[in-house]
Design a protein around this motif. Structure first.
Motif, PDB file in Angstrom:
ATOM      1  N   ILE A 120       0.582  -0.871   0.024  1.00 25.39           N
ATOM      2  CA  ILE A 120      -0.187  -0.078   0.148  1.00 25.39           C
ATOM      3  C   ILE A 120       0.760   1.545   0.213  1.00 25.39           C
ATOM      4  O   ILE A 120       0.641   2.328  -0.640  1.00 25.39           O
ATOM      5  CB  ILE A 120      -0.433  -0.074   1.229  1.00 25.39           C
ATOM      6  N   ARG A 121       1.535   1.113   0.578  1.00 24.62           N
ATOM      7  CA  ARG A 121       3.109   2.024   0.619  1.00 24.62           C
ATOM      8  C   ARG A 121       3.547   2.594  -0.788  1.00 24.62           C
ATOM      9  O   ARG A 121       3.793   3.625  -0.633  1.00 24.62           O
ATOM     10  CB  ARG A 121       4.059   2.199   2.464  1.00 24.62           C
ATOM     11  N   MET A 122       3.898   1.713  -1.370  1.00 23.43           N
ATOM     12  CA  MET A 122       4.584   1.434  -2.258  1.00 23.43           C
ATOM     13  C   MET A 122       4.026   1.607  -3.722  1.00 23.43           C
ATOM     14  O   MET A 122       4.095   2.358  -4.997  1.00 23.43           O
ATOM     15  CB  MET A 122       5.003   0.739  -2.289  1.00 23.43           C
ATOM     16  N   HIS A 123       2.573   2.095  -3.828  1.00 17.99           N
ATOM     17  CA  HIS A 123       1.444   1.873  -4.677  1.00 17.99           C
ATOM     18  C   HIS A 123       1.767   4.230  -4.623  1.00 17.99           C
ATOM     19  O   HIS A 123       1.668   4.844  -4.262  1.00 17.99           O
ATOM     20  CB  HIS A 123       0.323   1.558  -4.127  1.00 17.99           C
ATOM     21  N   PRO A 124       0.248   4.030  -5.837  1.00 17.96           N
ATOM     22  CA  PRO A 124       0.742   5.282  -6.284  1.00 17.96           C
ATOM     23  C   PRO A 124      -0.048   6.339  -5.378  1.00 17.96           C
ATOM     24  O   PRO A 124      -1.050   5.515  -5.408  1.00 17.96           O
ATOM     25  CB  PRO A 124       0.482   5.971  -7.955  1.00 17.96           C
ATOM     26  N   ASP A 125       0.312   7.450  -5.170  1.00 23.63           N
ATOM     27  CA  ASP A 125      -0.625   8.085  -4.819  1.00 23.63           C
ATOM     28  C   ASP A 125      -1.476   8.818  -5.547  1.00 23.63           C
ATOM     29  O   ASP A 125      -1.487   8.351  -7.401  1.00 23.63           O
ATOM     30  CB  ASP A 125       0.195   9.773  -3.628  1.00 23.63           C
ATOM     31  N   GLN A 126      -2.500   9.419  -5.580  1.00 26.98           N
ATOM     32  CA  GLN A 126      -4.004   9.927  -6.212  1.00 26.98           C
ATOM     33  C   GLN A 126      -3.655  10.391  -7.497  1.00 26.98           C
ATOM     34  O   GLN A 126      -4.372  10.174  -8.096  1.00 26.98           O
ATOM     35  CB  GLN A 126      -4.871  10.790  -5.121  1.00 26.98           C
TER      36      GLN A 126
END
Length: 251
Positions: A212-218
């Protein structure tokens, strides 16, 4: 970019060869498939059902539509879409992980959902469907596990009909620092502990927290969707940005 960085990607906080990631993600979901729904309810205190209902409401599905529920896992979205599209429509529940597909198929059959649902084991980066096949594609809590997200988004764009839409429901970045700190504490302390107690697998839930922390932000994900051709791309933060729902159209 060096050859080395071109051949590696992240698996949670680890750096691994791209060729290894699919297998490592598969191990996670093989491990958690049987207790996946129970853990979702416990981890989110049931709120994941609200997020999914909201996604359905925003999808604009109609009777007769062809819908792809990608990374559909245990079939929560498929079950609802099946009732909406009716006998003239079709829902394809696709997942790269056969353990998750089996759990989903058994669950939907127990609910009496047969006839307008197909089950397909598929990699999001190379979808085995014809161009312009679907009115709606959803991917809920699956995009962050894909190795090459740009390739997956382009593959989704290809299989959508003109006028079709993609909805991405995914964990994202909390909008306030206080919520972010609380969420971090919860994710890295309670989640692995719950995973250990419920599934006897703390490592998989440690990975999920890291992924989740490595996923691109919005905003980054919005730009990625636009980059492969989606138009009128927008997102809505849910639960303070812990989750975001992105929507884009193919015209």
């Amino acid at each position: 970019m060096s050859d080395n960085s071109e051949n590696t990607t992240h698996f949670g906080y680890q750096t691994v060869d791209k060729a290894e990631k699919v297998g490592k993600v598969a191990e996670v979901f093989h491990s958690v498939a049987a207790k996946y729904d129970l853990m979702n309810d416990l981890m989110s205190m049931g709120i994941h059902r609200v997020w999914k209902r909201h996604t359905i409401a925003c999808a604009g599905a109609r009777p007769g539509n062809q819908i792809l529920d990608l990374a559909g896992g245990t079939g929560d979205l498929t079950a609802k879409f099946s009732r909406i599209v009716g006998e003239q429509g079709k829902v394809v529940l696709a997942d790269i992980n056969d353990s998750m597909l089996k759990v989903g198929r058994d669950k939907l059959r127990d609910l009496g959902i047969v006839g307008n649902v197909e089950y397909v084991q598929a990699n999001a980066e190379a979808l085995p469907f014809a161009d312009n096949s679907f009115d709606v594609v959803t991917i809920a809590f699956g995009l962050r596990n894909v190795t090459d997200k740009d390739k997956a988004l382009a593959s989704i764009y290809r299989v959508l009909k003109p006028g079709g839409r993609l909805l991405v429901l995914e964990f994202s970045k909390p909008t306030t620092e206080g919520l972010s700190k609380l969420y971090d504490w919860y994710s890295f302390n309670l989640l692995p502990t719950m995973g250990k107690i419920i599934t006897n697998d703390a490592d998989s839930y440690q990975y999920l927290a890291e992924s989740i922390r490595m996923h691109p932000d919005q905003d980054t994900l919005q730009s990625m969707m636009e980059g492969v051709g989606f138009e009128e791309v927008s997102y809505q933060n849910l639960t303070g940005g812990i989750v975001a729902l992105h929507k884009g159209y193919k015209f």
